[in-house]
Design a protein around this motif. Structure first.
Motif, PDB file in Angstrom:
ATOM      1  N   LEU A 116       6.923  -2.039 -46.473  1.00 54.23           N
ATOM      2  CA  LEU A 116       6.483  -3.405 -46.201  1.00 54.23           C
ATOM      3  C   LEU A 116       4.968  -3.431 -46.094  1.00 54.23           C
ATOM      4  CD1 LEU A 116       8.014  -6.090 -45.676  1.00 54.23           C
ATOM      5  CD2 LEU A 116       7.623  -5.717 -43.247  1.00 54.23           C
ATOM      6  N   HIS A 126      14.788  -9.226 -43.185  1.00 54.15           N
ATOM      7  CA  HIS A 126      14.960 -10.510 -43.846  1.00 54.15           C
ATOM      8  C   HIS A 126      13.748 -10.950 -44.666  1.00 54.15           C
ATOM      9  CE1 HIS A 126      18.424 -10.819 -41.196  1.00 54.15           C
ATOM     10  NE2 HIS A 126      17.636 -10.617 -40.157  1.00 54.15           N
ATOM     11  N   GLY A 127      12.623 -10.222 -44.533  1.00 50.79           N
ATOM     12  CA  GLY A 127      11.430 -10.651 -45.250  1.00 50.79           C
ATOM     13  C   GLY A 127      11.502 -10.371 -46.742  1.00 50.79           C
ATOM     14  N   SER A 128      10.714 -11.141 -47.471  1.00 57.64           N
ATOM     15  CA  SER A 128      10.662 -10.970 -48.933  1.00 57.64           C
ATOM     16  C   SER A 128       9.281 -10.556 -49.401  1.00 57.64           C
ATOM     17  CB  SER A 128      11.067 -12.282 -49.616  1.00 57.64           C
ATOM     18  OG  SER A 128      10.166 -13.327 -49.253  1.00 57.64           O
ATOM     19  N   GLY A 129       8.401 -10.236 -48.511  1.00 58.40           N
ATOM     20  CA  GLY A 129       7.049  -9.837 -48.885  1.00 58.40           C
ATOM     21  C   GLY A 129       6.371  -9.134 -47.739  1.00 58.40           C
ATOM     22  N   ASN A 177       5.873 -13.826 -41.791  1.00 63.87           N
ATOM     23  CA  ASN A 177       6.336 -13.174 -43.020  1.00 63.87           C
ATOM     24  C   ASN A 177       7.213 -14.142 -43.804  1.00 63.87           C
ATOM     25  OD1 ASN A 177       8.390 -12.365 -40.721  1.00 63.87           O
ATOM     26  ND2 ASN A 177       9.536 -12.300 -42.641  1.00 63.87           N
ATOM     27  N   PRO A 178       7.125 -14.084 -45.164  1.00 61.94           N
ATOM     28  CA  PRO A 178       8.014 -14.906 -45.987  1.00 61.94           C
ATOM     29  C   PRO A 178       9.457 -14.462 -45.796  1.00 61.94           C
ATOM     30  CG  PRO A 178       6.172 -14.034 -47.271  1.00 61.94           C
ATOM     31  CD  PRO A 178       6.186 -13.300 -45.973  1.00 61.94           C
ATOM     32  N   VAL A 179      10.395 -15.405 -45.961  1.00 63.56           N
ATOM     33  CA  VAL A 179      11.807 -15.125 -45.773  1.00 63.56           C
ATOM     34  C   VAL A 179      12.513 -15.211 -47.107  1.00 63.56           C
ATOM     35  CG1 VAL A 179      13.940 -15.861 -44.626  1.00 63.56           C
ATOM     36  CG2 VAL A 179      11.768 -15.963 -43.404  1.00 63.56           C
ATOM     37  N   ALA A 180      13.359 -14.206 -47.407  1.00 61.64           N
ATOM     38  CA  ALA A 180      14.120 -14.203 -48.649  1.00 61.64           C
ATOM     39  C   ALA A 180      15.175 -15.299 -48.619  1.00 61.64           C
ATOM     40  CB  ALA A 180      14.795 -12.846 -48.844  1.00 61.64           C
ATOM     41  N   GLY A 181      15.514 -15.838 -49.797  1.00 61.34           N
ATOM     42  CA  GLY A 181      16.561 -16.847 -49.887  1.00 61.34           C
ATOM     43  C   GLY A 181      15.960 -18.227 -49.990  1.00 61.34           C
ATOM     44  N   GLU A 190       8.032 -21.677 -46.055  1.00 62.10           N
ATOM     45  CA  GLU A 190       8.901 -20.566 -46.438  1.00 62.10           C
ATOM     46  C   GLU A 190       8.633 -19.314 -45.618  1.00 62.10           C
ATOM     47  OE1 GLU A 190       8.471 -19.909 -50.584  1.00 62.10           O
ATOM     48  OE2 GLU A 190       9.230 -21.869 -51.172  1.00 62.10           O
TER      49      GLU A 190
END
Length: 403
Positions: A279, A315-318, A337-341, A387
């Motif tokens: 990460l 759960h983060g996407s980045g 942090n950005p969240v996936a989904g 997001e």
């Protein structure tokens, strides 16, 4: 001994002491009473029975104040039936009245009070009844009144002393109950703290291990060196988590032990674990923390950051951004942090409710973060902004004056 309503629980040595005292009392009173009435009188048997009844009342005074009071009344009636004047055996009456007030139930307590008043009247009537019925003996009224007052005062004095002892015993019992409740409250708080620590340690370590395992699986064929590095990180993280769990379990077994807790200086190790999980972590601390931050605040900041970064790994996407602003009287902490989904509705962090927490599957973790912040006088808010998932916390603290 167990209580059955009439009998009080007493230790065996207490019962033995009471029986011994009563036995000695009876053995002393019987010869004294027989000497007064004469050994050849027909009421010798009655005198012995009277002494034994008073001794029995004395033996029962703590074990069963109600039975002791009843036995004392039977003994007093026997004494009057034998036409015996007040004597040394009547000392047992004062001990029984004391016991009814000190150890009896509420009913026995008031029965003892009534017995003291009625007993004073009975004694006066027994001593002066016939004389007062005579028309020519009204001169005895002042003496009878004096005996009534003296007997009532003596009997009520014994009862009052018992009532004072009862109040003292109740106060000590209340204090013991309060101390026990306080110990249980502290133990429950300690269990909650250990449970939160266990959640933080295990949750964060497993998140790092899962991320490293996924990375090693994808890099197994093309990048063997990356696989080796991931496996080394998994091994180190697992060993560290195992050591922390053993430490927490030791605290559960020995609550008096004070184990070392993570502080601000340990944050670099936490950041390293997050970066090792793949990460992208950016940390902005401005200005640097003061040198005398309270230990409780340092632990709370560490645990909140640990949980927030664990959620970012899961759960983060980045990448994840950590911002710490140290003011003279408080610390402001942001984790984003950005969240996936699918993007969540754009809401302010402090308006995000349990639905947002459930969407991330981190309800217990967020509750734990809020509780940690609250315990040091701070506040924490978490929710979606666009997001990105935002955790914002404020920790007040008082600076120690410089020497």
């Amino acid at each position: 001994m167990r209580s059955s309503g009439i009998f009080r629980p007493l230790l065996p040595y207490q019962v033995a002491v009471d029986v011994t005292v009563a036995g000695v009392f009876g053995l002393l009173c019987i010869p004294v009473e027989l000497t007064v009435v004469g050994w050849g009188r027909d009421d010798v048997l009655g005198t012995v029975i009277m002494c034994l009844l008073f001794a029995a009342a004395l033996a029962l005074r703590r074990l069963s104040p109600l039975l002791a009071l009843g036995t004392a009344w039977v003994a007093a009636i026997t004494q009057m039936a034998l036409v015996r004047p007040p004597s040394i055996v009547d000392i047992a009456i004062f001990a029984v009245l004391y016991a009814t007030a000190a150890y009896g139930s509420v009913r026995v307590y008031w029965l003892g009070f009534a017995s003291a008043i009625v007993g004073a009247g009975v004694i006066t009537a027994y001593l002066f009844g016939e004389q007062l019925l005579s028309v020519s003996s009204w001169a005895l009224l002042p003496l009878a009144a004096a005996v009534l007052v003296a007997a009532g005062f003596a009997l009520l004095l014994a009862w009052t002393v018992g009532a004072l002892v009862r109040t003292s015993l109740r106060a000590r019992q209340t204090q013991r109950d309060r101390e026990r409740a306080e110990r249980e409250r502290v133990q429950e708080q300690e269990r909650g703290r250990i449970a939160r620590d266990m959640h933080d340690v295990v949750g964060h370590s497993l998140a790092v291990i899962i991320a490293q395992a996924d990375g090693a699986r994808y890099a197994a064929r093309g990048e063997p060196e990356a696989t080796q590095a991931a496996l080394a990180t998994i091994s180190a993280t697992a060993r560290s988590a195992l050591a922390d769990v053993r430490l927490l379990l030791a605290q559960l077994r020995h609550s008096e032990s004070s184990a070392p807790q993570p502080m601000l200086a340990d944050l670099e190790g936490l950041y390293a674990q997050v970066r090792a999980a793949g990460l992208a972590l950016r940390v902005d601390v401005d200005p640097m923390p003061p040198a005398d931050v309270p230990a409780a605040l340092q632990l709370a900041v560490y645990r909140v950051l640990q949980e927030a970064l664990t959620n970012a790994i899961r759960h983060g996407s980045g990448g994840v951004d950590v911002t710490m602003r140290w003011l003279p009287d408080r610390l402001h902490l942001w984790v984003s942090n950005p969240v996936a989904g699918p993007a969540a509705p754009s809401v302010e962090p402090w308006d995000a409710g349990q639905a947002a927490e459930g969407a991330l599957g981190a309800g217990h973790g967020i509750v734990g973060m809020r509780e940690r912040a609250r315990l040091v006088g701070g506040a924490l808010e978490a929710g979606m902004v666009g997001e990105a998932w935002i955790v914002r916390a404020t920790f007040p603290f008082a600076m120690e004056p410089s020497a």
